[in-house]
Design a protein around this motif. Structure first.
Motif, PDB file in Angstrom:
ATOM      1  N   PRO A 144       0.881  -1.193  -0.066  1.00  0.00           N
ATOM      2  CA  PRO A 144      -0.128  -0.110  -0.037  1.00  0.00           C
ATOM      3  C   PRO A 144       0.603   1.189   0.089  1.00  0.00           C
ATOM      4  CG  PRO A 144       0.197  -0.833   2.373  1.00  0.00           C
ATOM      5  CD  PRO A 144       1.115  -1.672   1.283  1.00  0.00           C
ATOM      6  N   ARG A 145       0.087   2.215  -0.275  1.00  0.00           N
ATOM      7  CA  ARG A 145       0.899   3.678  -0.061  1.00  0.00           C
ATOM      8  C   ARG A 145       0.041   4.308   1.222  1.00  0.00           C
ATOM      9  NH1 ARG A 145      -2.142   8.197  -0.934  1.00  0.00           N
ATOM     10  NH2 ARG A 145      -3.966   7.892  -2.197  1.00  0.00           N
ATOM     11  N   ALA A 146       0.877   5.290   1.847  1.00  0.00           N
ATOM     12  CA  ALA A 146       0.399   5.825   3.011  1.00  0.00           C
ATOM     13  C   ALA A 146      -0.306   6.915   2.697  1.00  0.00           C
ATOM     14  CB  ALA A 146       1.607   6.066   4.121  1.00  0.00           C
ATOM     15  N   LEU A 147      -1.625   6.864   3.464  1.00  0.00           N
ATOM     16  CA  LEU A 147      -2.553   8.031   3.248  1.00  0.00           C
ATOM     17  C   LEU A 147      -1.827   9.371   3.659  1.00  0.00           C
ATOM     18  CD1 LEU A 147      -5.778   6.544   4.605  1.00  0.00           C
ATOM     19  CD2 LEU A 147      -5.673   7.478   2.181  1.00  0.00           C
ATOM     20  N   GLU A 148      -2.024  10.244   2.594  1.00  0.00           N
ATOM     21  CA  GLU A 148      -1.411  11.636   3.181  1.00  0.00           C
ATOM     22  C   GLU A 148      -2.297  12.356   4.305  1.00  0.00           C
ATOM     23  OE1 GLU A 148       1.189  13.196   1.885  1.00  0.00           O
ATOM     24  OE2 GLU A 148       1.778  11.763   0.403  1.00  0.00           O
ATOM     25  N   LEU A 149      -1.818  13.128   5.052  1.00  0.00           N
ATOM     26  CA  LEU A 149      -2.458  13.663   6.087  1.00  0.00           C
ATOM     27  C   LEU A 149      -3.818  14.230   5.481  1.00  0.00           C
ATOM     28  CD1 LEU A 149      -2.777  14.251   9.303  1.00  0.00           C
ATOM     29  CD2 LEU A 149      -1.398  16.507   8.951  1.00  0.00           C
ATOM     30  N   SER A 150      -3.408  15.034   4.385  1.00  0.00           N
ATOM     31  CA  SER A 150      -4.893  15.783   3.840  1.00  0.00           C
ATOM     32  C   SER A 150      -5.663  14.884   3.298  1.00  0.00           C
ATOM     33  CB  SER A 150      -4.099  16.558   2.762  1.00  0.00           C
ATOM     34  OG  SER A 150      -3.528  15.994   1.662  1.00  0.00           O
ATOM     35  N   GLU A 151      -5.493  13.514   2.895  1.00  0.00           N
ATOM     36  CA  GLU A 151      -6.574  12.700   2.573  1.00  0.00           C
ATOM     37  C   GLU A 151      -7.538  12.005   3.546  1.00  0.00           C
ATOM     38  OE1 GLU A 151      -5.054  10.179  -1.044  1.00  0.00           O
ATOM     39  OE2 GLU A 151      -3.598  10.129   0.544  1.00  0.00           O
ATOM     40  N   ILE A 152      -7.071  12.157   4.873  1.00  0.00           N
ATOM     41  CA  ILE A 152      -7.896  11.388   5.784  1.00  0.00           C
ATOM     42  C   ILE A 152      -9.243  12.131   5.920  1.00  0.00           C
ATOM     43  CG2 ILE A 152      -7.823  10.857   8.395  1.00  0.00           C
ATOM     44  CD1 ILE A 152      -4.896  10.483   8.132  1.00  0.00           C
ATOM     45  N   PRO A 153      -9.389  13.371   5.861  1.00  0.00           N
ATOM     46  CA  PRO A 153     -10.832  13.776   6.117  1.00  0.00           C
ATOM     47  C   PRO A 153     -11.632  13.282   4.941  1.00  0.00           C
ATOM     48  CG  PRO A 153      -9.357  15.676   6.574  1.00  0.00           C
ATOM     49  CD  PRO A 153      -8.467  14.369   6.221  1.00  0.00           C
ATOM     50  N   ARG A 154     -11.212  13.013   3.790  1.00  0.00           N
ATOM     51  CA  ARG A 154     -11.781  12.606   2.523  1.00  0.00           C
ATOM     52  C   ARG A 154     -12.214  11.044   2.741  1.00  0.00           C
ATOM     53  NH1 ARG A 154     -10.003   8.268  -0.382  1.00  0.00           N
ATOM     54  NH2 ARG A 154      -7.960   9.161  -0.689  1.00  0.00           N
ATOM     55  N   VAL A 155     -11.475  10.310   3.446  1.00  0.00           N
ATOM     56  CA  VAL A 155     -11.725   8.841   3.685  1.00  0.00           C
ATOM     57  C   VAL A 155     -12.903   9.040   4.831  1.00  0.00           C
ATOM     58  CG1 VAL A 155     -11.062   6.679   4.639  1.00  0.00           C
ATOM     59  CG2 VAL A 155      -9.498   8.122   3.256  1.00  0.00           C
ATOM     60  N   VAL A 156     -12.964   9.652   5.651  1.00  0.00           N
ATOM     61  CA  VAL A 156     -13.905   9.849   6.692  1.00  0.00           C
ATOM     62  C   VAL A 156     -15.075  10.408   6.238  1.00  0.00           C
ATOM     63  CG1 VAL A 156     -14.566  11.291   8.959  1.00  0.00           C
ATOM     64  CG2 VAL A 156     -12.296  10.394   8.765  1.00  0.00           C
ATOM     65  N   GLU A 157     -15.149  11.328   5.431  1.00  0.00           N
ATOM     66  CA  GLU A 157     -16.230  11.753   4.414  1.00  0.00           C
ATOM     67  C   GLU A 157     -16.813  10.582   3.632  1.00  0.00           C
ATOM     68  OE1 GLU A 157     -19.291  14.272   2.646  1.00  0.00           O
ATOM     69  OE2 GLU A 157     -18.136  14.148   4.551  1.00  0.00           O
TER      70      GLU A 157
END
Length: 366
Positions: A144-157
């Motif tokens: 896998p690749r690590a989620l960028e910090l900026s992407e985590i809100p998108r996954v929560v959404e």
């Protein structure tokens, strides 16, 4: 003769259950290949099992990125919502209650299953020691690749949107899949989470993603229609943690703050041994939780009756027995023999080994 408490009603949050037997989530890999939507055989399969106090659906990915296996259903598209609506209508018509299990697999996927052939996402770029099925063959999961910090809100959404879709599909609630080595579990455990930002390192940081997902889903449903599944001591999909007891004590503390409908716990190894290493205790975690507790993993009729009578569990979830016994609750109540499932038809295929298992009365007539 007094009816065992296992067969009596219970209220899980806002959901009234006619008995304390749940159908555990069971991946069966029969969604429509072109769009991962449930089809007519799903309607019949779940309708047949509406005798359960609560049906928890097979895990359903919250987004295309959340997919880890071929032919698993989703809950992110109109076609999927339409397919699930037929399922919930059928279950409700037969007097059942049903919640959707929301799933993001994280690193337990393969590039061939990901949008555009991209690597799966995870808390950290650490490959799992696991396999998946892409519709043609079993393969080692991709790095896998690590989620960028900026992407985590998108996954929560994505979780929030999926929860809204579950409302539109007519479910009675949702269960957040936080178990068995998938994305939420990967954030929780230091074997997969090596982040150095606010989502990694300390227990408080590693539980942050779980808390944010629960907040998002509760914001859609209300806490009394949301459950969560955890597997604190399971090594499913190659996941480990250096000190799981304090980690999951804190996770349970956080969940207590929400007032969820229930906590669904895999006790021991997923689908395996219930034995725990020294210092690990399901009973301690169960005592820590102040809501409705659902026990899971290898329960027999006798174990389930004893667990509910003594207060060790409020609800007991059965998995594989529901595959080959659509009338499992009736069989357990009558202490009747259980049919054995055909393991060759567990994953993929059509009605064979899915909707063709007879009820006890039908088998007697035959």
């Amino acid at each position: 003769m007094t009816t065992p408490k296992l067969f009596t009603p219970v209220r899980a949050g806002a959901i009234d259950l006619k008995n304390r037997i749940a159908m555990a989530p069971l991946t069966r890999n029969r969604a429509r290949p072109e769009d991962d939507a449930p089809i007519d055989i799903h309607v019949e399969y779940y309708r047949q099992r509406a005798g359960a106090g609560l049906i928890i659906t097979e895990a359903s990915q919250i987004s295309p990125e959340g997919k880890g296996y071929a032919w698993t259903p989703g809950i992110y598209s109109p076609a999927q919502v339409e397919g699930w609506k037929k399922v919930t209508d059928a279950v409700h018509e037969d007097g059942g209650r049903i919640v959707l299990q929301m799933w993001h697999v994280g690193r337990i996927s393969h590039t061939s299953l990901q949008p555009g052939g991209q690597p799966p996402v995870a808390p950290s770029a650490i490959a799992a020691e696991a396999k998946t099925f892409n519709g043609q063959e079993f393969l080692a999961t991709s790095a896998p690749r690590a989620l960028e910090l900026s992407e985590i809100p998108r996954v929560v959404e994505d979780y929030r949107k999926a929860a809204k879709n579950a409302v539109d599909a007519g479910f009675d609630g949702v269960e957040i899949h936080g178990a068995n080595g998938y994305l939420i579990d990967q954030f929780l455990r230091d074997g997969a989470n090596k982040r150095t930002d606010e989502y990694g390192g300390s227990i408080e940081n590693r539980t942050r993603f779980m808390r944010e997902v629960v907040e998002a889903v509760v914001g859609v449903w209300g806490a009394d229609r949301v459950g969560i599944r955890l597997s604190p001591f399971s090594h499913a999909n190659g996941l480990t943690d250096s000190d799981p007891m304090p980690l999951f004590e804190r996770a349970v503390d956080i969940l207590n703050g929400f007032g969820l409908a229930y906590l669904h716990m895999v006790e021991g190894q997923t689908g395996g041994s219930r034995e725990l290493d020294e210092g690990l205790s399901i009973d301690a975690l169960r005592a820590h939780f102040d809501g409705v507790y659902m026990a899971n993993n290898g329960y027999t009729r006798e174990m389930a009756i004893e667990a509910v009578e003594t207060g060790k569990a409020d609800i007991v979830a059965f998995g594989r027995p529901f595959i080959s016994n659509p009338d499992l609750v009736e069989r357990l109540e009558r202490n009747a023999p259980l049919a054995e499932p055909d393991r060759a038809t567990f994953y993929g295929g059509g009605v064979q080994g899915y909707t063709d298992y007879p009820t006890l009365d039908a088998a007697a007539v035959a």
